[in-house]
Design a protein around this motif. Structure first.
Motif, mmCIF file in Angstrom:
data_model
loop_
_atom_site.group_PDB
_atom_site.id
_atom_site.type_symbol
_atom_site.label_atom_id
_atom_site.label_comp_id
_atom_site.label_asym_id
_atom_site.label_seq_id
_atom_site.Cartn_x
_atom_site.Cartn_y
_atom_site.Cartn_z
ATOM 1 N N PHE A 1 0.661 -1.492 -0.197
ATOM 2 C CA PHE A 1 0.309 -0.452 0.155
ATOM 3 C C PHE A 1 1.056 0.877 -0.309
ATOM 4 O O PHE A 1 1.179 1.502 1.325
ATOM 5 N N GLY A 2 1.241 1.899 -1.394
ATOM 6 C CA GLY A 2 1.781 3.321 -1.461
ATOM 7 C C GLY A 2 1.097 4.539 -1.246
ATOM 8 O O GLY A 2 0.057 4.261 -1.061
ATOM 9 N N ASN A 3 1.894 5.257 -1.109
ATOM 10 C CA ASN A 3 1.149 6.628 -1.052
ATOM 11 C C ASN A 3 0.467 6.655 0.553
ATOM 12 O O ASN A 3 -0.569 7.456 0.606
ATOM 13 N N VAL A 4 0.914 6.046 1.473
ATOM 14 C CA VAL A 4 0.135 6.031 2.750
ATOM 15 C C VAL A 4 1.259 6.092 4.358
ATOM 16 O O VAL A 4 2.364 5.647 4.397
ATOM 17 N N GLU A 5 0.509 7.176 4.217
ATOM 18 C CA GLU A 5 1.509 7.526 5.177
ATOM 19 C C GLU A 5 1.016 7.844 6.947
ATOM 20 O O GLU A 5 -0.276 7.801 7.331
ATOM 21 N N TYR A 6 1.982 6.846 7.927
ATOM 22 C CA TYR A 6 1.538 6.910 9.290
ATOM 23 C C TYR A 6 1.626 7.685 9.572
ATOM 24 O O TYR A 6 2.854 8.492 10.011
ATOM 25 N N GLY A 7 0.556 8.079 10.837
ATOM 26 C CA GLY A 7 0.514 9.278 11.429
ATOM 27 C C GLY A 7 -0.062 10.151 10.933
ATOM 28 O O GLY A 7 -0.627 10.795 11.772
ATOM 29 N N ALA A 8 -0.205 10.159 9.455
ATOM 30 C CA ALA A 8 -1.622 10.849 8.673
ATOM 31 C C ALA A 8 -2.146 9.919 8.685
ATOM 32 O O ALA A 8 -3.715 10.829 8.936
ATOM 33 N N ASP A 9 -2.725 9.065 7.594
ATOM 34 C CA ASP A 9 -3.445 8.804 6.979
ATOM 35 C C ASP A 9 -3.556 7.305 8.009
ATOM 36 O O ASP A 9 -5.359 6.912 7.818
ATOM 37 N N LEU A 10 -2.860 6.778 8.914
ATOM 38 C CA LEU A 10 -3.452 5.978 9.563
ATOM 39 C C LEU A 10 -3.079 5.338 10.728
ATOM 40 O O LEU A 10 -1.586 5.791 10.942
ATOM 41 N N HIS A 11 -3.447 5.074 11.777
ATOM 42 C CA HIS A 11 -2.201 5.231 13.192
ATOM 43 C C HIS A 11 -1.887 3.923 13.541
ATOM 44 O O HIS A 11 -2.333 3.059 12.961
ATOM 45 N N LEU A 12 -1.350 4.213 14.757
ATOM 46 C CA LEU A 12 -1.177 2.583 15.485
ATOM 47 C C LEU A 12 -2.737 1.590 15.536
ATOM 48 O O LEU A 12 -2.659 0.886 15.513
ATOM 49 N N ASP A 13 -3.393 2.890 15.837
ATOM 50 C CA ASP A 13 -4.450 1.672 16.973
ATOM 51 C C ASP A 13 -5.413 1.618 15.661
ATOM 52 O O ASP A 13 -5.879 -0.091 15.401
ATOM 53 N N ASP A 14 -5.152 2.045 15.242
ATOM 54 C CA ASP A 14 -6.044 1.194 13.202
ATOM 55 C C ASP A 14 -5.472 0.447 13.105
ATOM 56 O O ASP A 14 -5.805 -0.545 12.307
ATOM 57 N N LEU A 15 -4.034 -0.139 12.193
ATOM 58 C CA LEU A 15 -2.608 -1.084 12.291
ATOM 59 C C LEU A 15 -3.608 -1.961 13.329
ATOM 60 O O LEU A 15 -3.956 -3.499 12.862
ATOM 61 N N ARG A 16 -3.211 -1.563 15.049
ATOM 62 C CA ARG A 16 -3.758 -3.031 15.615
ATOM 63 C C ARG A 16 -5.309 -3.564 15.670
ATOM 64 O O ARG A 16 -5.432 -4.867 16.057
ATOM 65 N N ALA A 17 -6.079 -3.125 14.878
ATOM 66 C CA ALA A 17 -7.128 -3.161 14.299
ATOM 67 C C ALA A 17 -7.550 -4.287 13.319
ATOM 68 O O ALA A 17 -8.482 -5.229 13.345
ATOM 69 N N PHE A 18 -6.637 -4.332 12.732
ATOM 70 C CA PHE A 18 -6.703 -5.066 11.501
ATOM 71 C C PHE A 18 -5.441 -6.142 11.720
ATOM 72 O O PHE A 18 -5.316 -6.801 10.834
ATOM 73 N N TYR A 19 -4.384 -6.099 12.205
ATOM 74 C CA TYR A 19 -3.309 -6.893 12.113
ATOM 75 C C TYR A 19 -2.669 -7.214 13.865
ATOM 76 O O TYR A 19 -2.851 -6.837 14.963
ATOM 77 N N ASP A 20 -2.112 -8.752 13.891
ATOM 78 C CA ASP A 20 -1.784 -9.306 15.513
ATOM 79 C C ASP A 20 -0.486 -8.312 15.589
ATOM 80 O O ASP A 20 -0.331 -8.455 16.721
ATOM 81 N N GLY A 21 0.451 -8.297 15.396
ATOM 82 C CA GLY A 21 1.735 -7.394 14.542
ATOM 83 C C GLY A 21 2.378 -6.638 13.827
ATOM 84 O O GLY A 21 1.716 -6.619 13.158
ATOM 85 N N VAL A 22 2.575 -5.400 14.555
ATOM 86 C CA VAL A 22 3.015 -4.062 13.110
ATOM 87 C C VAL A 22 4.874 -4.261 13.494
ATOM 88 O O VAL A 22 4.825 -4.067 14.863
ATOM 89 N N ILE A 23 5.111 -3.963 12.605
ATOM 90 C CA ILE A 23 6.506 -3.882 11.873
ATOM 91 C C ILE A 23 7.193 -2.498 11.308
ATOM 92 O O ILE A 23 6.492 -2.270 10.467
ATOM 93 N N PHE A 24 7.512 -1.539 12.265
ATOM 94 C CA PHE A 24 8.365 0.166 11.553
ATOM 95 C C PHE A 24 9.578 -0.534 11.201
ATOM 96 O O PHE A 24 10.601 -0.630 12.130
#
Length: 454
Positions: free
Chosen positions: A79-102
């Protein structure tokens, strides 16, 4: 039937793609399977390779071939052209994924605390690299009016900056540089480049091959002062214990004893000169002041109290990259990294931030070569999988892959895909074909999005 492990990776540079590769090669990939989504704020993937490596380094850019094979896997989405902190946030990612790697890397310039850095004509090397690599978020022009230029630092970035400044535009035309960069370099007035390191030849951070490449151009005369070839006990030990250090030192020694030739652009490599002030007049750079240093027996140096003023019209600071602070994550302001243990993000309380991990330069700082991030990725992924096996990952509320696309569509976020990269890649190659070039890089973000079918 158990669903696949869902992992989000933020950052589509080498570090993030290596993490995806480690997940795909794990036992979990076979049972229950893995599903990986990589989010990238640029419309195109590959991070520092696309926007940080000099365009005349096709060997390093060849790493993209290996990264391609990972992104080609059906378990991976981009998913390109998607900026963390602007287009989606940590809580958004946690809603969709078991784990998040930065794995967001480092693209800014580390601060150099000497007087004069604010002057017109004082530039960060990272900013310059972004310009000549066609980054869509930087200006399209660059002031290249100085005939004499200083570059501060003795690492590979300093070599890249020096080489680009010293080469002619026509030498670089066969590469992927976009038209605005070619036109800018055609107007470059630099004929004398001075590279400064505060320590000696044995402490330089050049890679041997990158150093030798300086001498390959028919337009660049590399000059080393024989008085700068000096070693103490610590330096000798460094040469004995590290083959690359010894190769760099031998190259510099050979250059120091040869006669100066008649190539039109002179590139001086200075050692034992510590920058102490950028000199200005009417708000513009007019010089650089350095203090002569000497070895102290350990490989480190001390000042001698002898100063030299060098007449230069521009100064490029190649003293290291710095990562941007990530929202909702703990931050070590001194190192410019996210605190971690084995890739697990650690809070001030000493506890692991649930299901959240880091790898690459955002984890350990901007040191080492691109390939060194593989070890980081393997360790981080191993600990994520250990947390998964022991039930320590949070369970997402909506783990279905289509939920992410619905989320982005609902917020009207234009995103590119891996299929879109193939379209952009084809468009850039088509631009280069009439000129016999492999590609011509597309610069404008909107043009990238259009070519990608965002």
């Amino acid at each position: 039937m158990p669903r696949p492990l869902r992992v989000a990776i933020v950052g589509a540079g080498p570090a993030g793609i290596y993490a995806a590769d480690a997940l795909l090669k794990s036992e979990v990939a076979a049972d229950p399977g893995v599903s990986i989504d990589i989010f990238e704020r640029m419309p195109a993937p590959f991070g520092l390779i696309r926007y940080g490596v000099a365009p005349d380094h096709p060997r390093i850019k060849g790493i993209i071939t290996a990264l391609h094979q990972v992104l080609d896997k059906p378990q991976v989405r981009l998913f390109g052209n998607v900026e963390y902190g602007a287009d989606l946030h940590l809580d958004d990612l946690r809603a969709f994924y078991d784990g998040v790697i930065f794995s967001t890397g480092a693209m800014a310039d580390r601060e150099l605390k000497i007087p004069g850095v604010e002057l017109d004509g004082s530039f960060g090397a990272a900013d310059f690299a972004s310009w000549y690599d066609g980054h869509p978020d930087v200006p399209r022009t660059w002031p290249l009016e100085a005939e004499k230029v200083a570059v501060l630092g003795v690492g590979n970035v300093a070599l890249d900056v020096s080489r680009i400044l010293a080469k002619t535009a026509d030498e670089l035309l066969p590469t992927e540089i976009p038209p605005n960069v070619y036109e800018g370099l055609k107007a470059n007035k630099a004929v004398e480049i001075h590279v400064f390191g505060r320590r000696g030849p044995a402490q330089a951070k050049f890679s041997p091959m990158e150093l030798r490449e300086l001498d390959h151009s028919p337009n660049i005369e590399v000059i080393v002062n024989p008085e700068d070839i000096d070693y103490d006990e610590g330096s000798i030990e460094q040469r004995r214990s590290n083959k690359q250090v010894d190769m760099v030192a031998k190259t510099l020694e050979n250059w120091a004893i040869r006669d100066v030739g008649d190539r039109p652009h002179k590139l001086f490599l200075h050692f034992f000169e510590s920058p102490v002030e950028i000199l200005g007049e009417d708000g513009k750079v007019v010089g650089l002041r350095t203090e002569r240093t000497e070895l102290d027996g350990t490989g480190n140096v001390k000042g001698t109290g002898t100063y030299t003023d060098w007449e230069v019209g521009a100064v490029y600071r190649a003293v290291g990259y710095l990562s941007d602070k990530l929202p909702k994550l703990p931050w070590d302001i001194e190192s410019g990294t996210v605190p971690d243990e084995g890739g697990r993000v650690m809070q001030e309380t000493g506890e692991h931030l649930d299901s959240t991990y880091v790898t690459g330069w955002i984890r350990r700082g901007p040191v080492g070569l691109i390939g060194h991030t593989k070890g980081d990725a393997n360790e981080t992924v191993a600990n994520l999988l250990d947390d998964f096996a022991n039930g320590r990952l949070q369970t997402p509320g909506t783990p279905e892959p289509e939920a992410v696309e619905a989320f982005l569509a609902e917020r009207e976020i234009r995103f590119t895909t891996w299929e879109g990269w193939y379209k952009l890649d084809a468009a850039e190659k088509a631009l280069g074909e009439p000129e016999g070039r492999e590609r011509v890089k597309i610069v404008e973000r909107e043009d990238m999005l259009r070519a990608s079918g965002a």
